[in-house]
Scaffold this motif. Structure first.
Motif, mmCIF file in Angstrom:
data_model
loop_
_atom_site.group_PDB
_atom_site.id
_atom_site.type_symbol
_atom_site.label_atom_id
_atom_site.label_comp_id
_atom_site.label_asym_id
_atom_site.label_seq_id
_atom_site.Cartn_x
_atom_site.Cartn_y
_atom_site.Cartn_z
ATOM 1 N N ARG A 1 0.833 -1.206 0.000
ATOM 2 C CA ARG A 1 0.000 0.000 0.000
ATOM 3 C C ARG A 1 0.869 1.257 0.000
ATOM 4 N NH1 ARG A 1 -5.134 -0.144 0.403
ATOM 5 N NH2 ARG A 1 -5.183 2.051 0.976
ATOM 6 N N GLY A 2 0.407 2.262 -0.736
ATOM 7 C CA GLY A 2 1.054 3.573 -0.721
ATOM 8 C C GLY A 2 2.370 3.658 -1.478
ATOM 9 N N ALA A 3 2.726 2.624 -2.227
ATOM 10 C CA ALA A 3 4.001 2.624 -2.949
ATOM 11 C C ALA A 3 3.964 3.594 -4.127
ATOM 12 C CB ALA A 3 4.326 1.217 -3.445
ATOM 13 N N LYS A 4 5.131 4.072 -4.489
ATOM 14 C CA LYS A 4 5.276 4.905 -5.682
ATOM 15 C C LYS A 4 5.730 3.980 -6.810
ATOM 16 C CE LYS A 4 6.926 9.360 -7.186
ATOM 17 N NZ LYS A 4 7.684 10.565 -6.871
ATOM 18 N N VAL A 5 4.897 3.889 -7.865
ATOM 19 C CA VAL A 5 5.070 2.860 -8.894
ATOM 20 C C VAL A 5 5.128 3.475 -10.281
ATOM 21 C CG1 VAL A 5 4.065 0.759 -9.897
ATOM 22 C CG2 VAL A 5 3.744 1.242 -7.452
ATOM 23 N N LEU A 6 6.052 2.954 -11.116
ATOM 24 C CA LEU A 6 6.072 3.261 -12.541
ATOM 25 C C LEU A 6 5.824 1.965 -13.291
ATOM 26 C CD1 LEU A 6 6.600 5.217 -14.931
ATOM 27 C CD2 LEU A 6 9.003 4.496 -14.829
ATOM 28 N N ASP A 7 4.800 1.955 -14.134
ATOM 29 C CA ASP A 7 4.465 0.787 -14.944
ATOM 30 C C ASP A 7 4.886 1.066 -16.380
ATOM 31 O OD1 ASP A 7 3.435 -1.480 -16.115
ATOM 32 O OD2 ASP A 7 1.338 -1.038 -15.647
ATOM 33 N N ILE A 8 5.921 0.349 -16.844
ATOM 34 C CA ILE A 8 6.454 0.531 -18.198
ATOM 35 C C ILE A 8 5.702 -0.390 -19.152
ATOM 36 C CG2 ILE A 8 8.515 0.378 -19.633
ATOM 37 C CD1 ILE A 8 10.121 0.589 -16.955
ATOM 38 N N GLY A 9 5.200 0.176 -20.226
ATOM 39 C CA GLY A 9 4.378 -0.618 -21.139
ATOM 40 C C GLY A 9 3.041 -0.924 -20.501
ATOM 41 N N CYS A 10 2.425 0.121 -19.928
ATOM 42 C CA CYS A 10 1.237 -0.049 -19.083
ATOM 43 C C CYS A 10 -0.045 -0.322 -19.860
ATOM 44 C CB CYS A 10 1.051 1.171 -18.195
ATOM 45 S SG CYS A 10 0.704 2.695 -19.109
ATOM 46 N N GLY A 11 0.004 -0.235 -21.199
ATOM 47 C CA GLY A 11 -1.204 -0.495 -21.984
ATOM 48 C C GLY A 11 -2.311 0.489 -21.643
ATOM 49 N N GLY B 1 -3.687 0.839 -18.839
ATOM 50 C CA GLY B 1 -3.585 1.302 -17.453
ATOM 51 C C GLY B 1 -4.335 0.471 -16.432
ATOM 52 N N ALA B 2 -4.672 -0.773 -16.762
ATOM 53 C CA ALA B 2 -5.440 -1.624 -15.841
ATOM 54 C C ALA B 2 -4.736 -1.790 -14.496
ATOM 55 C CB ALA B 2 -5.701 -2.991 -16.474
ATOM 56 N N LEU B 3 -3.419 -2.031 -14.514
ATOM 57 C CA LEU B 3 -2.678 -2.198 -13.260
ATOM 58 C C LEU B 3 -2.631 -0.886 -12.483
ATOM 59 C CD1 LEU B 3 -0.958 -3.918 -11.331
ATOM 60 C CD2 LEU B 3 1.051 -3.257 -12.689
ATOM 61 N N LEU B 4 -2.415 0.220 -13.182
ATOM 62 C CA LEU B 4 -2.366 1.533 -12.527
ATOM 63 C C LEU B 4 -3.682 1.835 -11.822
ATOM 64 C CD1 LEU B 4 -0.718 3.680 -15.361
ATOM 65 C CD2 LEU B 4 0.412 2.639 -13.395
ATOM 66 N N ALA B 5 -4.778 1.593 -12.520
ATOM 67 C CA ALA B 5 -6.100 1.855 -11.947
ATOM 68 C C ALA B 5 -6.318 1.013 -10.697
ATOM 69 C CB ALA B 5 -7.184 1.566 -12.982
ATOM 70 N N HIS B 6 -5.932 -0.250 -10.748
ATOM 71 C CA HIS B 6 -6.098 -1.146 -9.599
ATOM 72 C C HIS B 6 -5.244 -0.682 -8.419
ATOM 73 C CE1 HIS B 6 -6.628 -4.878 -7.356
ATOM 74 N NE2 HIS B 6 -5.326 -4.839 -7.129
ATOM 75 N N LEU B 7 -3.974 -0.380 -8.677
ATOM 76 C CA LEU B 7 -3.071 0.028 -7.596
ATOM 77 C C LEU B 7 -3.514 1.342 -6.958
ATOM 78 C CD1 LEU B 7 0.413 -0.830 -9.174
ATOM 79 C CD2 LEU B 7 -0.776 -2.067 -7.341
ATOM 80 N N THR B 8 -4.016 2.253 -7.765
ATOM 81 C CA THR B 8 -4.486 3.538 -7.249
ATOM 82 C C THR B 8 -5.735 3.357 -6.390
ATOM 83 O OG1 THR B 8 -3.604 4.667 -9.201
ATOM 84 C CG2 THR B 8 -5.252 5.854 -7.904
ATOM 85 N N ALA B 9 -6.698 2.591 -6.896
ATOM 86 C CA ALA B 9 -7.975 2.417 -6.195
ATOM 87 C C ALA B 9 -7.872 1.499 -4.986
ATOM 88 C CB ALA B 9 -9.020 1.864 -7.172
#
Length: 199
Positions: free
Chosen positions: A14-24, A26-34
């Motif tokens: 939780r609360g990590a600062k993440v960079l997703d390379i080749g994120c398409g 953004g499915a992973l970004l949306a999940h991690l944020t929410a």
């Protein structure tokens, strides 16, 4: 969400600062944020996917993993993710170096070219295999550097990266019962997931 993305999300606190390379999209970004309150950002080479992700309110920029990671400062992220993209980049060693320069941890997933079905199809037909994971003919695939689990372990050892966690799974999410054996995972795992840090 795709199987490897679900497994990656489990590795990120939780609360990590993440960079997703080749994120398409953004499915992973949306999940991690929410779900994890992460400060999640993405970089994607496909402009249509960038547009879709930005329209969904995600922090995604257009960029190329092979050239644009050099512009990020050292230690800017807790986790840098490269999911099913390693085999498609031009310089995988350099991309991994940049990932572990700008992030404390790197998480990498890739389809395992050492899986027994791949070996068998190549042996029997003499042609590049076409499977559920590798589902495009050789002349259309973006995969220019296919590797095996054994190859990736060898690269980590050569570069001095510490493998903090690894697993091999099939396309349906069943984790390999041979998890303790890299040799058996290389033979039976359809895709692999590694969490790394600098040595």
């Amino acid at each position: 969400m795709r199987l490897d993305l679900r497994l990656i999300a489990e590795m990120i606190p939780r609360g990590a600062k993440v960079l997703d390379i080749g994120c398409g999209d953004g499915a992973l970004l949306a999940h991690l944020t929410a779900e994890k309150g992460a400060d999640a950002r993405g970089i994607e080479i496909d402009m249509a996917a960038v547009t879709e992700a930005v329209a969904s309110g995600l922090a995604v920029i257009h960029g190329d993993a092979d050239t644009d990671l050099a512009f990020y400062p050292d230690g800017a992220f807790d986790y840098v993710v490269l999911s099913r993209t390693l085999q498609a980049v031009e310089k995988p060693r350099e991309v991994l170096r940049q990932m572990l320069r700008i992030g404390r941890h790197a998480i990498v997933s890739f389809p395992n070219f050492g899986h027994w079905q791949m070996r068998w199809r190549l042996l029997v037909t003499g042609r590049m295999p076409d499977t559920e994971t590798w589902n495009r003919p050789w002349y259309e695939t973006p995969n220019i550097h296919p590797c095996t689990i054994a190859d990736f372990f060898a690269l980590c050892a050569m570069e001095g990266y510490v493998v903090e966690e690894w697993l091999a799974v099939d396309e349906h999410g069943r984790r390999a019962p041979w998890r303790r054996s890299a040799r058996l995972a290389n033979l039976f795992g359809e895709q692999a997931l590694f969490k790394l840090r600098r040595g």
